[in-house]
Design a protein around this motif. Structure first.
Motif, PDB file in Angstrom:
ATOM      1  N   PHE A  11       0.879  -1.259   0.025  1.00  0.00           N
ATOM      2  CA  PHE A  11       0.022  -0.004  -0.065  1.00  0.00           C
ATOM      3  C   PHE A  11       0.781   1.397   0.075  1.00  0.00           C
ATOM      4  CE2 PHE A  11      -1.890   3.347   2.676  1.00  0.00           C
ATOM      5  CZ  PHE A  11      -3.003   3.704   1.868  1.00  0.00           C
ATOM      6  N   ALA A  12       1.917   1.465   0.720  1.00  0.00           N
ATOM      7  CA  ALA A  12       2.737   2.532   0.753  1.00  0.00           C
ATOM      8  C   ALA A  12       3.434   2.841  -0.757  1.00  0.00           C
ATOM      9  CB  ALA A  12       3.892   2.059   1.947  1.00  0.00           C
ATOM     10  N   LEU A  13       4.018   1.485  -1.187  1.00  0.00           N
ATOM     11  CA  LEU A  13       4.819   1.601  -2.324  1.00  0.00           C
ATOM     12  C   LEU A  13       3.604   2.058  -3.492  1.00  0.00           C
ATOM     13  CD1 LEU A  13       6.852  -1.626  -2.278  1.00  0.00           C
ATOM     14  CD2 LEU A  13       7.681   0.923  -1.807  1.00  0.00           C
ATOM     15  N   VAL A  93      -5.662   6.356 -17.709  1.00  0.00           N
ATOM     16  CA  VAL A  93      -6.105   4.902 -17.287  1.00  0.00           C
ATOM     17  C   VAL A  93      -5.256   4.436 -15.988  1.00  0.00           C
ATOM     18  CG1 VAL A  93      -6.194   2.680 -17.935  1.00  0.00           C
ATOM     19  CG2 VAL A  93      -6.872   4.389 -19.589  1.00  0.00           C
ATOM     20  N   ALA A  94      -3.813   4.803 -16.239  1.00  0.00           N
ATOM     21  CA  ALA A  94      -3.146   4.458 -15.011  1.00  0.00           C
ATOM     22  C   ALA A  94      -3.275   5.169 -13.895  1.00  0.00           C
ATOM     23  CB  ALA A  94      -1.622   4.575 -15.354  1.00  0.00           C
ATOM     24  N   MET A  95      -3.594   6.239 -13.887  1.00  0.00           N
ATOM     25  CA  MET A  95      -4.089   7.142 -12.727  1.00  0.00           C
ATOM     26  C   MET A  95      -5.297   6.470 -12.062  1.00  0.00           C
ATOM     27  SD  MET A  95      -4.546  11.106 -12.055  1.00  0.00           S
ATOM     28  CE  MET A  95      -6.140  11.269 -13.157  1.00  0.00           C
ATOM     29  N   PHE A  96      -6.502   6.194 -12.963  1.00  0.00           N
ATOM     30  CA  PHE A  96      -7.635   5.616 -12.509  1.00  0.00           C
ATOM     31  C   PHE A  96      -7.442   4.250 -11.923  1.00  0.00           C
ATOM     32  CE2 PHE A  96     -11.643   3.344 -13.451  1.00  0.00           C
ATOM     33  CZ  PHE A  96     -12.533   4.206 -12.335  1.00  0.00           C
ATOM     34  N   MET A  97      -6.641   3.513 -12.785  1.00  0.00           N
ATOM     35  CA  MET A  97      -6.493   2.006 -12.222  1.00  0.00           C
ATOM     36  C   MET A  97      -5.634   2.053 -10.783  1.00  0.00           C
ATOM     37  SD  MET A  97      -8.161  -0.120 -14.240  1.00  0.00           S
ATOM     38  CE  MET A  97      -9.256   1.027 -14.415  1.00  0.00           C
ATOM     39  N   LEU A 102      -5.625   1.208  -4.967  1.00  0.00           N
ATOM     40  CA  LEU A 102      -5.507   1.899  -3.430  1.00  0.00           C
ATOM     41  C   LEU A 102      -6.656   1.583  -2.799  1.00  0.00           C
ATOM     42  CD1 LEU A 102      -3.696   5.148  -4.296  1.00  0.00           C
ATOM     43  CD2 LEU A 102      -2.716   3.022  -3.365  1.00  0.00           C
ATOM     44  N   ALA A 103      -7.709   1.733  -3.418  1.00  0.00           N
ATOM     45  CA  ALA A 103      -8.993   1.661  -2.473  1.00  0.00           C
ATOM     46  C   ALA A 103      -9.310   0.224  -2.175  1.00  0.00           C
ATOM     47  CB  ALA A 103     -10.180   1.983  -3.518  1.00  0.00           C
ATOM     48  N   THR A 105      -7.003  -2.020  -1.642  1.00  0.00           N
ATOM     49  CA  THR A 105      -6.041  -2.123  -0.758  1.00  0.00           C
ATOM     50  C   THR A 105      -6.356  -1.880   0.620  1.00  0.00           C
ATOM     51  OG1 THR A 105      -4.228  -2.321  -2.299  1.00  0.00           O
ATOM     52  CG2 THR A 105      -3.578  -2.342   0.004  1.00  0.00           C
ATOM     53  N   ILE A 106      -7.051  -0.551   0.758  1.00  0.00           N
ATOM     54  CA  ILE A 106      -7.293   0.164   2.056  1.00  0.00           C
ATOM     55  C   ILE A 106      -8.470  -0.604   2.480  1.00  0.00           C
ATOM     56  CG2 ILE A 106      -8.442   2.156   2.890  1.00  0.00           C
ATOM     57  CD1 ILE A 106      -7.141   3.834   0.911  1.00  0.00           C
ATOM     58  N   PHE A 107      -9.470  -1.125   1.728  1.00  0.00           N
ATOM     59  CA  PHE A 107     -10.523  -1.799   2.183  1.00  0.00           C
ATOM     60  C   PHE A 107      -9.952  -3.099   3.104  1.00  0.00           C
ATOM     61  CE2 PHE A 107     -13.983  -5.226   1.744  1.00  0.00           C
ATOM     62  CZ  PHE A 107     -15.018  -4.278   2.539  1.00  0.00           C
ATOM     63  N   ALA A 108      -9.287  -3.887   2.346  1.00  0.00           N
ATOM     64  CA  ALA A 108      -8.408  -5.106   2.866  1.00  0.00           C
ATOM     65  C   ALA A 108      -7.887  -4.758   4.114  1.00  0.00           C
ATOM     66  CB  ALA A 108      -7.686  -5.667   1.745  1.00  0.00           C
ATOM     67  N   LEU A 109      -6.967  -3.842   4.216  1.00  0.00           N
ATOM     68  CA  LEU A 109      -6.393  -3.662   5.270  1.00  0.00           C
ATOM     69  C   LEU A 109      -7.114  -3.011   6.587  1.00  0.00           C
ATOM     70  CD1 LEU A 109      -3.112  -1.510   4.001  1.00  0.00           C
ATOM     71  CD2 LEU A 109      -3.191  -3.833   4.934  1.00  0.00           C
ATOM     72  N   ARG A 110      -8.201  -2.351   6.065  1.00  0.00           N
ATOM     73  CA  ARG A 110      -9.250  -2.020   7.187  1.00  0.00           C
ATOM     74  C   ARG A 110      -9.861  -3.237   7.823  1.00  0.00           C
ATOM     75  NH1 ARG A 110     -14.482  -2.277   7.013  1.00  0.00           N
ATOM     76  NH2 ARG A 110     -15.718  -1.034   8.386  1.00  0.00           N
ATOM     77  N   ASN A 111     -10.036  -4.156   7.058  1.00  0.00           N
ATOM     78  CA  ASN A 111     -10.598  -5.428   7.595  1.00  0.00           C
ATOM     79  C   ASN A 111      -9.909  -6.212   8.632  1.00  0.00           C
ATOM     80  OD1 ASN A 111     -13.017  -5.183   6.438  1.00  0.00           O
ATOM     81  ND2 ASN A 111     -12.501  -6.286   4.529  1.00  0.00           N
TER      82      ASN A 111
END
Length: 209
Positions: A11-13, A93-97, A102-103, A105-111
């Motif tokens: 997530f940091a990278l 496209v790269a920025m959106f992907m 990130l979204a 990964t954030i959801f998984a780390l939150r859980n």
């Protein structure tokens, strides 16, 4: 939590890689042109980006002062080479992907850090995030490599007269946006790889009599 340290690093990278992707989009120095006619391009250097071309000129200003003249590209400009058109689309496209990665990964780390132990709420989101990171990195790699190839082969661009740019430079070199893009590619590919390596921990139940 102990099984997701690698994904926290991912997530940091991925965050840094996504930021560098957006930075490379805004940097005008993709291709640095050296020109011999300094009548308008006073410094003899022009910067060709994916959205505009800029150079320093001393015209129309007081002696001793200078200004940066920029001319933005339009979507209907036929003179723009394919590598610049590709960079415009693929970087968006790269920025959106990357943002989707990130979204996820954030959801998984939150859980993970909230103690939610459902495999279906953690593992798929790490995997999806990893695929988004890798896809984002590849979308950056293509235009960066293509534009670097154009620089090394000193390829020309048929600018119209209103741009005050020659069609061919004396020499050209890679600008700051290309190494920034390369670093973004490396970070996003590493982030995607780390995310895909996640394995949900197997718990064993010990039955005592």
């Amino acid at each position: 939590v102990s099984a997701s340290h690698l994904q926290l690093a991912a997530f940091a990278l991925g965050t840094i890689g996504w930021i560098l992707c957006t930075v490379s989009m805004g940097i005008v120095e993709w291709r640095v042109w050296h020109v011999d006619n300094t009548t308008v391009i006073s410094s003899g250097i022009a910067w060709v980006g994916i959205w505009k071309v800029c150079f320093i000129t001393y015209l129309h200003v007081s002696p001793g002062y200078r200004e940066q003249f920029c001319h933005k590209f339009n979507s209907y400009d036929s003179f723009i080479p394919q590598e610049i058109f590709a960079a415009q689309g693929l970087l968006l496209v790269a920025m959106f992907m990357g943002l989707l990665g990130l979204a996820a990964t954030i959801f998984a780390l939150r859980n993970v850090y909230m103690g939610i132990t459902h495999k279906t709420l953690i593992t798929p989101f790490f995997l999806v995030g990893g695929f988004f990171y890798i896809f984002s990195g590849l979308c950056i790699l293509i235009p960066v490599s293509w534009n670097f190839y154009s620089v090394t082969h000193n390829q020309s661009i048929a600018f119209p007269p209103s741009y005050y740019m020659p069609s061919s430079p004396v020499a050209q070199e890679a600008g700051a946006a290309i190494p920034v893009g390369i670093v973004a590619v490396i970070l996003l590919l590493l982030s995607g790889t780390f995310s895909l390596l996640y394995r949900f921990p197997v718990t064993t139940n010990i039955i005592t009599k």
